[in-house]
Scaffold this motif. Structure first.
Motif, mmCIF file in Angstrom:
data_model
loop_
_atom_site.group_PDB
_atom_site.id
_atom_site.type_symbol
_atom_site.label_atom_id
_atom_site.label_comp_id
_atom_site.label_asym_id
_atom_site.label_seq_id
_atom_site.Cartn_x
_atom_site.Cartn_y
_atom_site.Cartn_z
ATOM 1 N N LEU A 480 28.767 -17.613 2.197
ATOM 2 C CA LEU A 480 29.846 -17.206 3.097
ATOM 3 C C LEU A 480 31.136 -17.088 2.295
ATOM 4 C CD1 LEU A 480 31.075 -16.791 5.992
ATOM 5 C CD2 LEU A 480 31.455 -19.265 6.014
ATOM 6 N N SER A 481 31.826 -15.940 2.435
ATOM 7 C CA SER A 481 33.091 -15.723 1.736
ATOM 8 C C SER A 481 34.257 -15.780 2.707
ATOM 9 C CB SER A 481 33.073 -14.369 1.017
ATOM 10 O OG SER A 481 32.057 -14.347 0.025
ATOM 11 N N SER A 482 35.440 -16.038 2.161
ATOM 12 C CA SER A 482 36.630 -16.202 3.001
ATOM 13 C C SER A 482 37.009 -14.921 3.730
ATOM 14 C CB SER A 482 37.810 -16.694 2.149
ATOM 15 O OG SER A 482 38.071 -15.763 1.101
ATOM 16 N N ASP A 483 36.577 -13.764 3.202
ATOM 17 C CA ASP A 483 36.889 -12.497 3.877
ATOM 18 C C ASP A 483 35.924 -12.178 5.014
ATOM 19 O OD1 ASP A 483 34.589 -11.857 2.514
ATOM 20 O OD2 ASP A 483 35.483 -10.293 1.267
ATOM 21 N N GLY A 484 34.983 -13.090 5.302
ATOM 22 C CA GLY A 484 34.049 -12.906 6.407
ATOM 23 C C GLY A 484 32.738 -12.267 6.010
ATOM 24 N N SER A 485 32.584 -11.884 4.742
ATOM 25 C CA SER A 485 31.324 -11.286 4.304
ATOM 26 C C SER A 485 30.281 -12.379 4.058
ATOM 27 C CB SER A 485 31.524 -10.460 3.035
ATOM 28 O OG SER A 485 31.971 -11.276 1.976
ATOM 29 N N ILE A 486 29.015 -12.037 4.274
ATOM 30 C CA ILE A 486 27.914 -12.972 4.075
ATOM 31 C C ILE A 486 26.871 -12.287 3.196
ATOM 32 C CG2 ILE A 486 26.064 -14.296 5.179
ATOM 33 C CD1 ILE A 486 27.840 -14.465 7.662
ATOM 34 N N SER A 487 26.466 -12.962 2.130
ATOM 35 C CA SER A 487 25.458 -12.441 1.216
ATOM 36 C C SER A 487 24.227 -13.339 1.259
ATOM 37 C CB SER A 487 25.993 -12.395 -0.225
ATOM 38 O OG SER A 487 27.201 -11.674 -0.288
ATOM 39 N N LYS A 488 23.079 -12.742 0.961
ATOM 40 C CA LYS A 488 21.825 -13.496 0.943
ATOM 41 C C LYS A 488 21.051 -13.119 -0.321
ATOM 42 C CE LYS A 488 17.513 -14.146 3.564
ATOM 43 N NZ LYS A 488 16.687 -13.600 4.668
ATOM 44 N N TYR A 489 20.617 -14.140 -1.061
ATOM 45 C CA TYR A 489 19.881 -13.924 -2.295
ATOM 46 C C TYR A 489 18.561 -14.688 -2.244
ATOM 47 C CZ TYR A 489 24.262 -12.070 -4.139
ATOM 48 O OH TYR A 489 25.413 -11.331 -4.333
ATOM 49 N N LYS A 504 33.775 -8.821 17.152
ATOM 50 C CA LYS A 504 34.979 -8.760 16.326
ATOM 51 C C LYS A 504 34.662 -9.420 14.987
ATOM 52 C CE LYS A 504 36.763 -12.708 18.980
ATOM 53 N NZ LYS A 504 37.860 -13.182 19.822
ATOM 54 N N PRO A 505 35.341 -9.028 13.907
ATOM 55 C CA PRO A 505 35.033 -9.570 12.580
ATOM 56 C C PRO A 505 35.319 -11.070 12.497
ATOM 57 C CG PRO A 505 36.401 -7.590 12.430
ATOM 58 C CD PRO A 505 36.405 -8.008 13.868
ATOM 59 N N LEU A 506 34.654 -11.725 11.557
ATOM 60 C CA LEU A 506 34.938 -13.134 11.288
ATOM 61 C C LEU A 506 36.365 -13.261 10.769
ATOM 62 C CD1 LEU A 506 31.620 -14.147 9.457
ATOM 63 C CD2 LEU A 506 32.176 -14.475 11.864
ATOM 64 N N SER A 507 37.015 -14.357 11.151
ATOM 65 C CA SER A 507 38.398 -14.588 10.743
ATOM 66 C C SER A 507 38.548 -16.023 10.238
ATOM 67 C CB SER A 507 39.345 -14.342 11.934
ATOM 68 O OG SER A 507 40.665 -14.723 11.621
ATOM 69 N N ASN A 526 36.576 -20.301 12.210
ATOM 70 C CA ASN A 526 37.752 -21.026 12.707
ATOM 71 C C ASN A 526 38.788 -20.109 13.317
ATOM 72 O OD1 ASN A 526 36.530 -22.435 10.208
ATOM 73 N ND2 ASN A 526 37.602 -24.101 11.199
ATOM 74 N N GLY A 527 39.030 -18.948 12.683
ATOM 75 C CA GLY A 527 40.089 -18.053 13.151
ATOM 76 C C GLY A 527 39.859 -17.527 14.547
ATOM 77 N N ASN A 528 38.590 -17.396 14.955
ATOM 78 C CA ASN A 528 38.262 -16.908 16.301
ATOM 79 C C ASN A 528 37.800 -18.023 17.231
ATOM 80 O OD1 ASN A 528 38.764 -14.063 15.935
ATOM 81 N ND2 ASN A 528 36.928 -13.988 14.649
ATOM 82 N N LEU A 529 37.953 -19.262 16.810
ATOM 83 C CA LEU A 529 37.634 -20.442 17.638
ATOM 84 C C LEU A 529 36.187 -20.401 18.134
ATOM 85 C CD1 LEU A 529 40.868 -20.449 19.862
ATOM 86 C CD2 LEU A 529 40.560 -21.461 17.618
ATOM 87 N N ARG A 530 35.250 -20.110 17.225
ATOM 88 C CA ARG A 530 33.873 -19.959 17.672
ATOM 89 C C ARG A 530 32.876 -20.327 16.571
ATOM 90 N NH1 ARG A 530 33.003 -13.299 17.509
ATOM 91 N NH2 ARG A 530 33.630 -13.048 15.329
ATOM 92 N N ILE A 531 31.658 -20.576 16.991
ATOM 93 C CA ILE A 531 30.519 -20.667 16.090
ATOM 94 C C ILE A 531 29.620 -19.480 16.414
ATOM 95 C CG2 ILE A 531 28.435 -21.968 15.500
ATOM 96 C CD1 ILE A 531 30.025 -24.530 16.032
ATOM 97 N N VAL A 532 29.381 -18.637 15.421
ATOM 98 C CA VAL A 532 28.591 -17.425 15.602
ATOM 99 C C VAL A 532 27.141 -17.705 15.211
ATOM 100 C CG1 VAL A 532 28.237 -15.055 14.826
ATOM 101 C CG2 VAL A 532 30.553 -15.908 15.211
#
Length: 578
Positions: A480-489, A504-507, A526-532
């Motif tokens: 998980l990156s701070s810009d909201g992107s998620i990578s999988k390896y 809406k995008p992760l914040s 945290n920025g959107n007050l949610r767990i996705v």
């Protein structure tokens, strides 16, 4: 004309077998039948065919419903893009039909048959016997046309003669009931399916010539009615009956006639304005309600197949109704219908979005030994739990402790760790530490009394990990990156993950959680007050919202117990998974 077509749909689908599977599908004016058969008896997991079938249908939805223009070339391109993703170890029979205005477009791959009943005649629009061949046809539809899309398995079991006898003046559902025993009575034929749909055109309504412009007020009818009553009362109050009787008969007759003519003229004007206003209300209603209702119905049909596409349809309906609901006269039958549909659409949109307003309650520290350890070690970071131990990063290095917080032990010295760490995880006793500077994940494997260090990524691979915030491991490594992107390896190679379906995008996300025992992936946004919540293919599933997530530091998910534990403000809270 397409918006004025009423469609009756019925489906016949055989029971799946170990080697064959089929499905009939409908969403709005998109219809499809699909059958899959294994080309070889090679062992696959039990749900292999159904999983592949669902992915094919979802792929068709994504390609079709994102088309800006729906015509023969564009729909064919969408169909071909869908079929290219079908595994080569499967034999396919696939038919897709779409109604656009008063034209039907039909596409197929593999053996299949498409019949049409028009008036009392049964005709064949398309019949193929060649494996893998793609065909396309189009034509005008007419009132009371009845079409049947059939897979290879269905056309092999149901001959044209049987079809003719089944179609005799019966509805789509009656035809399906007649044919179903033939399909279900044949053992081992899981690839037989058909979809039957009958078209009925609505009668033309009287043409309304007056155009409605945006923002037009439709409440003038009520105001005019009130003014008319005041005007008549004013006239009556000004007429002096005793004086009127003194007027000579001839003049009095003339005056009476004049008053009657005036009243008739006023009544005519009033009725004319009322009729115009009624026409405006009806015209606006017809421009809003049918389209919104169509999108609502489309969303309902997609709900069990693809919540993301269903949500898009519900959102279109919601926006249309929300923009126009205030334009109708209060308490009119049109306003009541609009508000009723708006209420249903609002509820459906929430359901499709998977948004849960979570009730968080404070719990004892013993509920989550992992988060309890974080409370007791505030200067440490990246806490993970594995087996009967908790591991975290301390100023001394990688530390382990028992679940009760006792017996701390330094396992890897700080001098062996990178300086700029962006994630820490444990998998089968091995430690994985992400170095943001080098773009490498270091794997520490225990050997005798120390840990040996190796690179997770091969030499020719160095992804940009400078924004990494957190990692989770389930065999693959999720970043998980701070810009909201998620990578999988997986085994050092990118899985090209694409997170889809978010409203809406992760914040400002801070933590990601999954493990080998979890079916889903959880992101603390945290920025959107949610767990996705997403599945492990990156598809959005749901979200849990609560204000305390704004300052949440970490969280832990226990899928088996249907609980999420949250560390926020030096307290541990619990929310329930649905």
């Amino acid at each position: 004309m397409a918006d004025e077509i009423s469609i009756s749909v019925a489906k016949v689908v055989a029971n799946p077998t170990a080697s064959s599977w089929s499905q009939a599908y409908n969403a709005g004016k998109l219809f499809a039948v699909l059958s899959l058969e294994k080309k070889s008896p090679e062992e696959k997991r039990e749900d292999y065919l159904s999983t592949q079938g669902k992915e094919i249908i979802e792929g068709l939805e994504q390609e079709f419903f994102t088309l800006e223009t729906k015509d023969l070339p564009s729909i064919k391109t969408a169909f071909e893009a869908t079929t290219k993703k079908i595994p080569e170890d499967l034999s396919i029979s696939f038919v897709v039909a779409s109604i656009v205005k008063n034209v039907i477009y039909i596409f197929s791959q593999g053996p299949c048959r498409v019949n049409i009943k028009r008036a009392d005649e049964l005709g064949t629009l398309l019949e193929e016997d060649e494996e893998g061949k793609i065909s396309a046809i189009s034509g005008m539809i007419k009132n009371e046309d009845l079409l049947i899309l059939q897979t290879r398995g269905f056309k092999d079991l149901v001959s044209s003669k049987i079809l003719i006898s089944s179609l005799d003046h019966q509805s789509a559902s009656d035809i399906a009931e007649t044919i179903a025993p033939i399909i279900h009575g044949e053992e081992g034929q899981g690839g037989a399916s058909a979809i039957i749909f009958e078209l009925k055109f609505a009668e033309e309504e009287p043409l309304i010539l007056e155009k409605i412009t945006d923002g037009t007020s439709l409440s003038s009818q009520k105001r005019f009615s009130i003014n008319l009553k005041n005007f008549l009362a004013s006239i009556r109050s000004r007429i002096n009956i005793s004086s009127f009787r003194k007027i000579p008969h001839t003049r009095r007759l003339f005056l009476t006639i004049t008053i009657v003519v005036a009243l008739v003229l006023i009544s005519t004007i009033y009725l004319s304005i009322k009729s115009r206003n009624d026409a405006k209300v009806r015209a606006l209603f017809e421009s809003v309600y049918p389209n919104a209702s169509k999108k609502y119905d489309e969303g309902q049909s997609l709900l069990s197949l693809n919540k993301n596409l269903a949500r898009d349809s519900f959102k279109e309906a919601y926006n249309t109704l929300n923009e126009n609901k205030s334009k109708f006269p209060k308490d009119s039958k049109e306003e009541k219908q609009i508000l009723s549909l708006f209420d249903k659409t609002s509820k459906a949109l929430l359901q499709a979005s998977g948004i849960e307003s979570a009730e968080a309650k404070e719990v004892n520290e013993s509920s989550s030994p992992l988060l309890s350890s974080e409370l007791k070690n505030p200067s440490s970071s990246y806490f993970v739990k594995s087996d009967e131990k908790i591991y975290f990063l301390k100023k001394d290095g990688v530390v382990s402790e028992d679940l009760n917080g006792e017996n701390q032990e330094i396992l890897i010295k700080i001098s062996e760790l990178p300086k700029n760490i962006g994630g820490f995880g444990v998998y089968f006793g091995n430690f994985y530490i992400l170095d943001k500077d080098s773009g490498q994940i270091y794997k520490f494997v225990e050997s005798e009394e120390e840990y040996s260090k190796t690179n997770y990524f091969p030499k020719d691979s160095s992804p940009n990990l400078s924004k990494a915030q957190s990692i989770a491991i389930d065999g693959s490594i999720w970043i998980l990156s701070s810009d909201g992107s998620i990578s999988k390896y997986t085994k050092g190679k990118s899985d090209n993950l694409n997170i889809s379906g978010l409203d809406k995008p992760l914040s400002n996300p801070s933590r990601i959680f999954t493990d080998a025992d979890s079916d889903n992936v959880y992101i603390l946004d945290n920025g959107n007050l949610r767990i996705v919540v997403s599945d492990k293919n990156g598809g959005y599933k749901s979200q849990y919202q609560t204000n305390l997530l704004k300052n949440a530091k970490d969280f832990e998910v226990k899928e088996a117990g249907k609980k999420i534990y949250i560390l926020s403000g030096n307290k541990i809270y619990q929310i329930d998974l649905k």
